[in-house]
Design an enzyme around this catalytic site. Structure first.
Site, PDB file in Angstrom:
ATOM      1  N   LYS A 144       0.829  -1.276   0.198  1.00 28.41           N
ATOM      2  CA  LYS A 144       0.037  -0.116  -0.047  1.00 28.41           C
ATOM      3  C   LYS A 144       0.974   1.180  -0.065  1.00 28.41           C
ATOM      4  O   LYS A 144       1.401   1.575   1.003  1.00 28.41           O
ATOM      5  CB  LYS A 144      -1.083  -0.006   1.300  1.00 28.41           C
ATOM      6  N   GLY A 204       6.268   4.790   9.323  1.00 24.72           N
ATOM      7  CA  GLY A 204       5.353   5.981   9.650  1.00 24.72           C
ATOM      8  C   GLY A 204       5.507   6.402  10.994  1.00 24.72           C
ATOM      9  O   GLY A 204       6.442   6.293  11.458  1.00 24.72           O
ATOM     10  N   GLU A 211       9.216   0.777  11.433  1.00 21.72           N
ATOM     11  CA  GLU A 211      10.303   1.660  11.524  1.00 21.72           C
ATOM     12  C   GLU A 211       9.447   3.062  11.734  1.00 21.72           C
ATOM     13  O   GLU A 211       8.944   3.584  10.722  1.00 21.72           O
ATOM     14  CB  GLU A 211      10.970   2.011  10.115  1.00 21.72           C
ATOM     15  N   THR A 230       4.674   6.814  14.949  1.00 23.45           N
ATOM     16  CA  THR A 230       4.704   5.880  16.246  1.00 23.45           C
ATOM     17  C   THR A 230       2.934   5.608  16.521  1.00 23.45           C
ATOM     18  O   THR A 230       2.728   4.710  16.878  1.00 23.45           O
ATOM     19  CB  THR A 230       5.320   6.503  17.484  1.00 23.45           C
ATOM     20  N   CYS A 276      12.724  10.506   9.087  1.00 23.84           N
ATOM     21  CA  CYS A 276      12.670   9.870  10.708  1.00 23.84           C
ATOM     22  C   CYS A 276      13.731  10.062  11.235  1.00 23.84           C
ATOM     23  O   CYS A 276      14.041  10.151  12.433  1.00 23.84           O
ATOM     24  CB  CYS A 276      12.225   8.462  10.364  1.00 23.84           C
TER      25      CYS A 276
END
Length: 500
Positions: free
Chosen positions: A196, A249, A271, A251, A305
């Site tokens: 996705k 993405g 991650e 948390t 990130c």
């Protein structure tokens, strides 16, 4: 559709042709319609790029069923040499279409061209790396159990087998790269995939889907279902036919993924967020540290990130560092990624731009000293210039929250006690990345040992690579990507004992 005026910058004919085509779902080896439609825009201009089909639970069901058939069928029966060959073939097709993939990430995501070109080249390298790893998936032999060995000769060995059907949920910030760092090891391991892409940036992944078909992958091995997290992503995470989820993405969303995975206890790799510390010691080489610290925060507009956004500068170098970084930031050209001079692009969307500006206003209100930036540019697109705050405190939201934008929070320290400095650096629930800047290698390695993060660099920041494992401590996630560890994430270990 008409080809857009990308701030006067040209795109390749193949990119224009792709943008003008249909953008559907890839399920069971065919492009099919979805149950909805969405639009993706160039964040540097706000103009529409393309409309694409979206799916939800029904389309996820169909994709998972196709992946399951392929796993037990043509893909599962394929020899390792054939699996290696088809992955190498995909790498060559991607290499031949590098400009298309690069330009799609530029116009869909807003990233500067030098970053998009680098990530496309890295993606080709990743596919080659994992193609070469297929024939190195090996088990071991070991001593058989005592009670069996006492009675007869026996053989005990292990097998490494693919997990099964993997659901890959890809973020918007580095869309092609994040897709490949999940897809390549999953396919090398022998898994089949339902992917996705982000609804913000689906285009390079959809172009990759056609390249996968052109490479000759059997139907159902790779399925791509565009959609939104609340329906498509949630359906994939909870699906009982999915054996593993890999998610990159926030948390907050990562915790929802874990809850959704409880139904069949599928394996999960996460991650997630970061608020990475950058520690500048009194003996740091400022000729290295100034540009390095600036890019630690402002690389990819801070929308990454591992961004080093919490800067801890010793008082001996604090003023010179802040002055130097501010001067570097002033020289960063903001603009469209198709402009080769651009060093920083826009925020991904109006909503995200508003979120980042909210943090900037909160930093001002909390009493941090605004050194530069701090105002959205009055022009089309979502451009926020590099923003630096000094005199920051740990209780400020700009210090403890992941902003995911070009906002640097600088704190001054006076001590040389490494444990005390580490306490400052580790004052966060995250632990993804970090860096230490010093001319003393002993100090560097001792400091690295004290920083609680999965990836720490010395006199550089964010030194990721295809062969280097990457992942976080704490609320930055579970597991590792890249390297051998990235392949292990898609493999099970089976132990076998046979009486002889």
């Amino acid at each position: 559709m008409n080809v857009l005026p990308f701030d006067g910058h040209a795109i390749a004919p193949e990119t224009a042709a792709f943008l003008g085509g249909q953008h559907r779902l890839l399920i069971d080896g065919a492009w099919v319609d979805g149950s909805g439609e969405h639009v993706t825009r160039d964040p540097a201009t706000g103009l529409e790029l393309a409309r694409f089909a979206t799916g939800g639970a029904a389309e996820v069901d169909a994709a998972v069923a196709a992946a399951r058939r392929a796993f037990h069928g043509a893909w599962g029966r394929m020899t390792v040499s054939d699996r290696t060959a088809i992955l190498f073939r995909l790498a060559r097709i991607m290499e031949a279409n590098a400009r298309l993939l690069t330009e799609l990430d530029i116009v869909d995501n807003g990233m500067p061209g030098f970053i998009a070109g680098l990530t496309t080249a890295n993606c080709v390298e990743m596919v080659d790396y994992y193609a070469g790893a297929v024939m190195r998936i090996e088990g071991t032999t070991t001593a058989p159990p005592r009670h069996i060995a006492a009675e007869t000769e026996a053989l005990t060995y292990t097998l490494r087998e693919p997990v099964g059907v993997a659901g890959l949920i890809v973020p918007w910030n580095v869309p092609l790269s994040t897709a490949i760092l999940k897809l390549a090891p999953a396919l090398a391991a022998g898994c089949t995939v339902v992917m996705k892409p982000s609804e913000e940036t689906p285009l390079s992944v959809l172009a990759l889907g056609q390249m996968i078909l052109d490479a000759g992958f059997p139907a159902g091995v790779v399925n791509i279902v565009n959609g939104f997290g609340g329906d498509c992503g949630a359906a994939l995470a909870a699906h009982p036919g999915v054996d593993k989820i890999s998610f990159t993405g926030s948390t907050v969303t990562g915790k929802k993924i874990v809850q959704a995975a409880l139904g069949n206890l599928k394996k999960v790799s996460l991650e997630l967020g970061g608020k990475s510390p950058v520690v500048v010691m009194p003996d740091a080489d400022l000729a290295l540290a100034v540009p390095g610290v600036a890019l630690a925060t402002f690389f990819l507009q801070g929308q990454n990130c591992m961004a080093g956004t919490r800067i801890f500068a010793h008082e001996a170098v604090h003023d010179a560092l802040v002055e130097g970084v501010a001067a570097f930031a002033a020289g960063m050209k903001l603009g469209h990624g198709l402009d080769p001079a651009t060093m920083q692009g826009p925020m991904i969307s109006d909503a995200h731009s508003a979120k980042v500006m909210g943090y900037i206003e909160a930093g001002k209100a909390a009493g941090a000293t605004l050194v530069c930036g701090g105002e959205k540019l009055d022009r089309p697109g979502n451009f926020i210039p590099p923003t630096i705050f000094a005199d920051c405190r740990p209780d400020m939201s700009i210090v403890h929250d992941e902003i995911f934008g070009p906002v640097m929070a600088v704190q001054k320290f006076a001590t040389t006690d490494l444990d005390a400095i580490a306490d400052l650096a580790n004052d966060t629930p995250f632990g993804l990345s970090g860096s230490v800047w010093t001319s003393d290698l002993s100090t560097a390695h001792r400091m690295v040992k004290r920083i609680r993060a999965g990836h720490v660099s010395i006199n550089c920041h964010g030194a990721v690579g295809t062969n280097i494992p990457f992942g976080g401590f704490g609320q930055s996630g579970w597991g590792r990507e890249f390297g051998r560890e990235g392949l292990d994430a898609y493999l099970e270990t089976k132990a076998v004992t046979a009486r002889l």
